[in-house]
Every structure is written in C-alpha cells, then in structure tokens.
Scaffold this active site. Structure first.
Site, PDB file in Angstrom:
ATOM      1  CB  ALA A 146      11.297  16.297  -4.666  1.00  0.00           C
TER       2      ALA A 146
ATOM      3  CG  ASP B  51       7.797  12.856  -1.064  1.00  0.00           C
ATOM      4  OD1 ASP B  51       7.202  13.468  -1.975  1.00  0.00           O
ATOM      5  OD2 ASP B  51       7.433  12.869   0.135  1.00  0.00           O
TER       6      ASP B  51
ATOM      7  CG  LEU C 196      -6.077  24.565  34.792  1.00  0.00           C
ATOM      8  CD1 LEU C 196      -5.843  25.542  33.650  1.00  0.00           C
ATOM      9  CD2 LEU C 196      -4.986  24.704  35.836  1.00  0.00           C
TER      10      LEU C 196
ATOM     11  CD  GLU D 211       0.776  28.763  29.401  1.00  0.00           C
ATOM     12  OE1 GLU D 211       1.315  28.681  30.516  1.00  0.00           O
ATOM     13  OE2 GLU D 211       0.504  27.780  28.688  1.00  0.00           O
TER      14      GLU D 211
ATOM     15  CE  LYS E 255     -10.027  25.787  29.964  1.00  0.00           C
ATOM     16  NZ  LYS E 255     -10.698  25.018  28.892  1.00  0.00           N
TER      17      LYS E 255
ATOM     18  CD  GLU F  50      -6.379  20.893  25.824  1.00  0.00           C
ATOM     19  OE1 GLU F  50      -7.611  20.838  25.898  1.00  0.00           O
ATOM     20  OE2 GLU F  50      -5.626  20.732  26.817  1.00  0.00           O
TER      21      GLU F  50
ATOM     22  CE  LYS G 262     -13.386  27.040  30.756  1.00  0.00           C
ATOM     23  NZ  LYS G 262     -14.633  26.295  30.712  1.00  0.00           N
TER      24      LYS G 262
ATOM     25  CB  CYS H 140     -44.717  19.748  48.784  1.00  0.00           C
ATOM     26  SG  CYS H 140     -43.573  18.512  48.109  1.00  0.00           S
TER      27      CYS H 140
ATOM     28  CB  CYS I 234     -41.777  14.957  51.403  1.00  0.00           C
ATOM     29  SG  CYS I 234     -41.816  15.359  49.643  1.00  0.00           S
TER      30      CYS I 234
END
Length: 690
Positions: free
Chosen positions: A37, A40, A86, A124, A126, A184, A332, A426, A449
């Site tokens: 309140a 605001d 990275l 950290e 990711k 991020e 990962k 081929c 080819c």
C-alpha cells in the site's frame, strides 16, 4: 511557479530513490522493506509529478519500466566488449581434460603455480536462457543488447527496462563513466507454464520451452507484452575501466569471479547464489552431480554448470580464442532421450567423397524442438548400432543441439527385418566405394562425381572462402545438373547466356553474379587455400599454412620434399600433414591449380596481405579501432592485416587506443578519437605504415 517546480524536482529525486531501493529489496533481496500500500502511494505520487512536469522524467524512473510505444523493429548494435560463448564439455571426463590442459598452460606461464591444487575454481549453474549485455553510463542503464554473433547484437533496451530485477540505476556512489554487465535473461518455470495455459486456451501455438519463450518475448515489439510476461535476470560478470576505483568504503574492486558476484549483488543485481568456490576438481564434480539431481526442483531451467578459474589475473593469463575464453567451460547435463521408429536410411556424399548414412525416423520432440533425422556418422558407427530397417531406436540431442541415434531396442525388432548396410557403389555416380584402411570412412573416389563437385562448390563460395553470396545451393545444383560447371575453374568461365537459361535469372541478376564471381579472384591467399577443400584443413589451419608458406608452389614443394615441416606447425599433426600430401599427390588437384592460375588466381601471398615480411611485427603492442567503410578492404581484411603485423584491434575507443582507421561514413568513434587525441589514419596510411 519556479518554487513549486523546485519542490517537485527535489521530491521526485527522493521518490525515485525510495522506489528503486524498494524494488531492489523486493525483487533482488526477496526482503520487502515497505508494504504494498505504501509502495503504491509513493508510485502514484511519482506519476502525478511526472504528469505535471514531463521534463523531470528520467531513464532511471520506476515509471519507465512499463515501456513506451511499440517499436518498429530492433537495430543492430556493436558490443563494446565481445560477448563470447563458452566451450562445452558433455561429461566429467571432458571437464577433467579441460582442467588438465589449462593447468599445464598456467604452470608454463606462471611459475608461482606449481601444481593443479593451487588453482581456485568457481562453479555456477548454467541458466538456460538468453545472454544479455547491459551498458551503464554514469550509473544509468543506457543500452541492452542480445548476444547476436558475439560482436553485434540487437538493441532491446526498451524491453529490458521492463525486467524488475535489472536496476535502471546502479546502487553505487560515484560510478565509473561506463560499466558493462553480462547476464542471463530467463522465464521462470511457473510463468512459462501459466503462459502456455493461456495460449492453449486462446488456441495459440504453445512455446516449446522457457528459453524459446524468453527469446520470443525479448523480441516483442510492444514492451507492455514483455512486461506482462515477468522475465527475470541473473547477472554473472561485469567490466569497467581499468583505472576506476570505488570511492565508497563499502565497496572493494573485485579481483575474482566470486568477488565480482558479490559486487554485482551490492550494486543492485540479482545473482544466482548457488555458486561455490573450490580448489579441487573432485569438488567441482560433486557440485555437478548434486545439481544434476536437484535441478528439476529449481524455479528456472538449467542445462548444466559452468566451471571458471576464479582469479581474474589467471583468467587474463589464459586469455581467449576467437569464440570462447580458455578459463571457463560449460559442462552439460545428459541430453533428453526418446524412442521412435526408423523409417529409412539415406546416404549423403560430401565434397571429399565421404558417404554418410543419415537416419530418418518418425518425428519426436526433443529439448523443445521437432526432430526427424540424425546422422549415423560412418560405417563403424553404423555397424556398432547393428541397425535394421524399421527398428525402434533411441534418439537424444547431444548438447541439446545435435540429434543422434544412441541405441536400438532389439526386443521390438521384426523377425524378418533387414540389416542396414552401406552400399558398395556411390549412391550418386554408381562408382565403386572404398573404405580407407586408416579411416572409418567409406568414400567415392570418382573425381567427376557430381555430388562431390556440388559439395566442393558450396565450400568454395562459402563465407570463409570466396564469400560469393549470389551462388546458393539451388543455383550450384542447376549449374552442375545442366553441365555448365564441372570444376571450380568453370565458375569463372560462365557466360551470361548460360545463366539466363536457369530459373529465376534475369539480365541484371546474371550480370551481378558474374561480377561477384570475378571479384572473388582478389581474395587473400589463405581464403583461396581454404576454398580448395583439402580434407581436415579448416579456416584457421589454412591461415596458419598461409603464414608459413607464401604460395601454392611453396606448399606443394614442401608437401613433396619436406612434409615434416607441415606437421611441425603449431596445431598440426600427422593427420593434417598426410591429408595435404595426399591432396597434392592427386593429379586432378594439380590440374585444378593450373586452371585457377590460368584464369587469374595468384594462389600466393599478395602485397595487400603482407606488405613487408621483414616487418611482420611493425604494430607490436599497438592498439587499433576501425570505423566507417574502407576503400578496398573489408573490416575483417583490415583486422587481419593489423593482427598479422602484431597489432590489436578493439571495438571501442579509449585513451589507450593508438590509431583509429577511418573510412567513409565514420560514426561516433571518429568524434571520440578527436576528443581523446587519438591518431586518425585512412586506409592508404595504414598500408604505408605496413
């Protein structure tokens, strides 16, 4: 009236400070200082004064978080400091390999570090979001940009202002003239789920994952839509002028990543507090394993951890490649896996003749994207899978990017299923395929080819080589299919009448393409060498070769008489040496060299790329900045010239800049250089210095 304005001026400063501090306590510290309140009421008072005196509205006013009118688009902006990616590790063994490499490198450069245990690491999470660069000038947010290609991103400042955890003004007395913050932006999981429910109820396509949803939100033209989606932000790094020192006794200039995170928190940013510092790889492994289990309980998406050298002086010692810092690596988590039904196998022929099996299967959703095909790499991999037609297979996305078939569920195999085998001939030219004894690759050795030719032509016209934009895959296919081009050299013999017979070609577009093709003859020696498509020789390798050998004749002679000189080049080995020797041994390639020289290619170092080999370090220790359009060189070519002479090219002007190379339509860098007394030269003067 003037007295009333002065009162409002003082009051609005007080309101901004109170509200910004309240936002920081609420959104960053998660510890509200005033109730809703009261907030605001203060906010309403701020709006009333701003309506009376619009001139008092500032960029750091809390009222500006709601955004203005919808944007007409996003302009490209250059990152003052490159926003690098990275390098990735996909398991703990690869993390250990990285750790070993940097330990050796540091020990060789810094004799005070004798053993691995002396390294201080920081781990950290990711965050699976979108990298953002924030620029503050005199403490106020002036620009926010996406990563883009690392050098140039999109200006999304208006949208970023709507994120409550990004301060519009730094909580720092006497801030430096500029600060760059990297972090991020992400969409919290609960917001993502709520948004998708709303979209489903309104018959809109659902977002695949929080990362895609965040990216789409940041590119909304209407900032009010961005504000409604309640994105969040974690800051993880900062840059400021080297000579800046905090005047506030409560702040200490950070000398490590861990201190940097604390500094960021103290000046108004939200940081991810799950980080840990350690001196052992074993503890980093424990951090990885802990969050691999706990990550699903977080309020946001994470796809791995980031391991960094903590101390900045060691980071600076290690430096960076063109794409990523050497002092950090992203590890990962295992990729998502799903079962699907194999439909068919196609066999693709590359420019070297290598035949690659590709699996096509029933479409599945992996890591938020639809996937229906994956490479099987080579004959050895195909055999190890024991793959049969219509098998049920397990597919995953390696690093959440590249789909791969990892195994077969043999229990679901049909009794009469046929084994998938490489063809003996081929699939494009029907020539006999061979399996080279030293490789797991099956090859077509037919020089004529068409599939090989098309692949080689695509490589020749690519950005790293001739950079002929007008020659796309469809045009190349037409030229080969119609018999107009049977070698690289034939591109330079094309006539306008031949092009006019192809689809979508008019006289103007045909002329433009012929001009572009002809101009490509002037490309630097290393680009010509790279374009030849010697197996295992990438763009950086071609540049190294061009630095050691001044012409195709010299390289040819070395390959025949003293190939060990090639393997002795830094970064080269026997595989590359053997590939080069084999390429020059092929009479077809000797014919190609003669044809290219006959139509005007030098295939050697030119004056434009090496003015004086005896002064290769003439710019040693000198700093350059480029601006505007140069007469005959592209920026990349000018940068190569400067760096090959020992100089360094930066993206921003400072007192430490030695030269500004200025061309037509030079921008604000020219004015700043004049203000700082930086020497300004043009392209011709640059060439004279070389």
């Amino acid at each position: 009236m003037n007295s009333n304005f002065n009162q409002h001026f003082e009051r609005i400063k007080e309101l901004r400070a109170l509200l910004n501090k309240a936002n920081y306590s609420y959104y960053v510290l998660d510890s509200p200082e005033i109730d809703d309140a009261v907030y605001d009421q203060l906010y309403r008072e701020l709006i009333e004064i701003e309506n009376i005196h619009p001139s008092l509205i500032t960029d750091d006013s809390p009222s500006q978080r709601l955004g203005g009118v919808p944007s007409k688009g996003f302009k490209n902006v250059e990152h003052n400091i490159p926003l690098l990616s990275l390098d990735n590790a996909f398991n703990l063994n690869e993390l250990e390999s990285w750790y070993g490499r940097i330990s050796k490198l540091i020990s060789s450069e810094n004799k005070n570090i004798k053993k691995v245990d002396d390294l201080e690491l920081i781990c950290e999470l990711k965050i699976d979001g979108n990298a953002i660069s924030l620029r503050y000038e005199n403490g106020i947010l002036t620009r926010a940009a996406t990563r883009g290609d690392g050098k140039t991103g999109e200006d999304i400042t208006t949208n970023i202002r709507t994120i409550s955890t990004i301060p519009l003004r730094l909580l720092l007395e006497n801030p430096p003239s500029w600060v760059e913050i990297r972090g991020e932006a992400f969409m919290p999981n609960n917001i993502f789920n709520k948004l998708n429910i709303e979209r489903k109820n309104t018959d809109q396509p659902l977002f695949a994952n929080p990362r895609n949803s965040c990216a789409g939100t940041l590119r909304q033209l209407d900032p009010k839509i961005v504000a409604s989606r309640k994105l969040d932000f974690f800051a993880y790094s900062l840059y400021f002028p080297e000579n800046w020192e905090p005047t506030d006794n409560n702040f200490k200039k950070p000398i490590s990543q861990s201190e940097s995170l604390e500094f960021l928190k103290n000046i108004g940013f939200k940081v991810n507090t799950t980080y840990e510092t350690t001196k052992t790889l074993n503890e980093a492994n424990k951090y990885y394993k802990y969050w691999e289990v706990k990550k699903d309980f977080l309020a946001y998406a994470t796809d791995g951890i980031v391991v960094k050298i903590d101390k900045f002086d060691i980071q600076n010692l290690l430096g960076a490649t063109n794409k990523a810092p050497r002092w950090a690596i992203a590890v990962k988590y295992p990729a998502e896996e799903k079962a699907t039904k194999l439909r068919k196998i196609i066999f693709q022929v590359g420019r070297s003749g290598a035949v690659t099996p590709v699996a096509e299967f029933e479409s599945i959703e992996l890591a938020g994207t639809s996937v229906n095909r994956a490479t099987l790499h080579n004959a050895k991999r195909l055999a190890s899978l024991d793959l049969h037609y219509e098998d049920t297979i397990i597919v995953r996305k390696a690093g959440e990017i590249i789909p791969e078939v990892i195994r077969v569920i043999k229990e679901f195999r049909k009794v009469d299923a046929k084994l998938v085998q490489l063809p003996q001939n081929c699939p494009e030219c029907n020539s006999k395929l061979i399996l080279e004894s030293n490789e797991a690759i099956t090859k077509c050795i037919n020089y004529g080819c068409e599939a090989k030719l098309k692949g080689l032509l695509r490589h020749w016209v690519s950005k790293g080589s001739m950079n002929i934009d007008g020659l796309g895959e469809k045009i190349i296919n037409q030229l080969v299919n119609e018999g107009y081009v049977k070698s690289i050299a034939d591109l330079y013999k094309l006539e306008i009448d031949s092009l006019l017979e192809l689809e979508r070609f008019g006289e103007k577009s045909a002329n433009n393409l012929l001009i572009e093709i002809n101009e490509s003859k002037n490309k630097n020696w290393h680009k010509q060498l790279y374009g030849l498509g010697i197996p295992h020789i990438g763009e950086a390798n071609a540049k190294s070769l061009s630095n050691n050998f001044n012409s195709i004749e010299e390289l040819n002679a070395i390959a025949k008489e003293s190939p060990e000189k090639i393997s002795n080049i830094y970064g080269f080995g026997n595989e590359m040496k053997d590939s080069i020797v084999k390429w020059f041994d092929d009479s077809n390639n000797q014919t190609l060299i003669k044809e290219l020289k006959a139509i005007g290619f030098s295939l050697k170092e030119s004056l434009d790329s090496n003015y004086n080999s005896n002064q290769s370090n003439v710019f040693d220790g000198k700093s350059f900045v480029l601006t505007g359009t140069l007469d005959s060189l592209t920026r990349d070519e000018a940068k190569e010239l400067i760096e090959s002479a020992g100089g360094k090219v930066s993206s921003s002007i400072s007192k430490k800049t030695d030269f500004l190379v200025s061309g037509e339509k030079a921008g604000s860098k020219l004015n700043k250089a004049q203000e700082l007394g930086v020497k300004i030269i043009n392209e011709n003067e640059l060439k004279l210095l070389l």
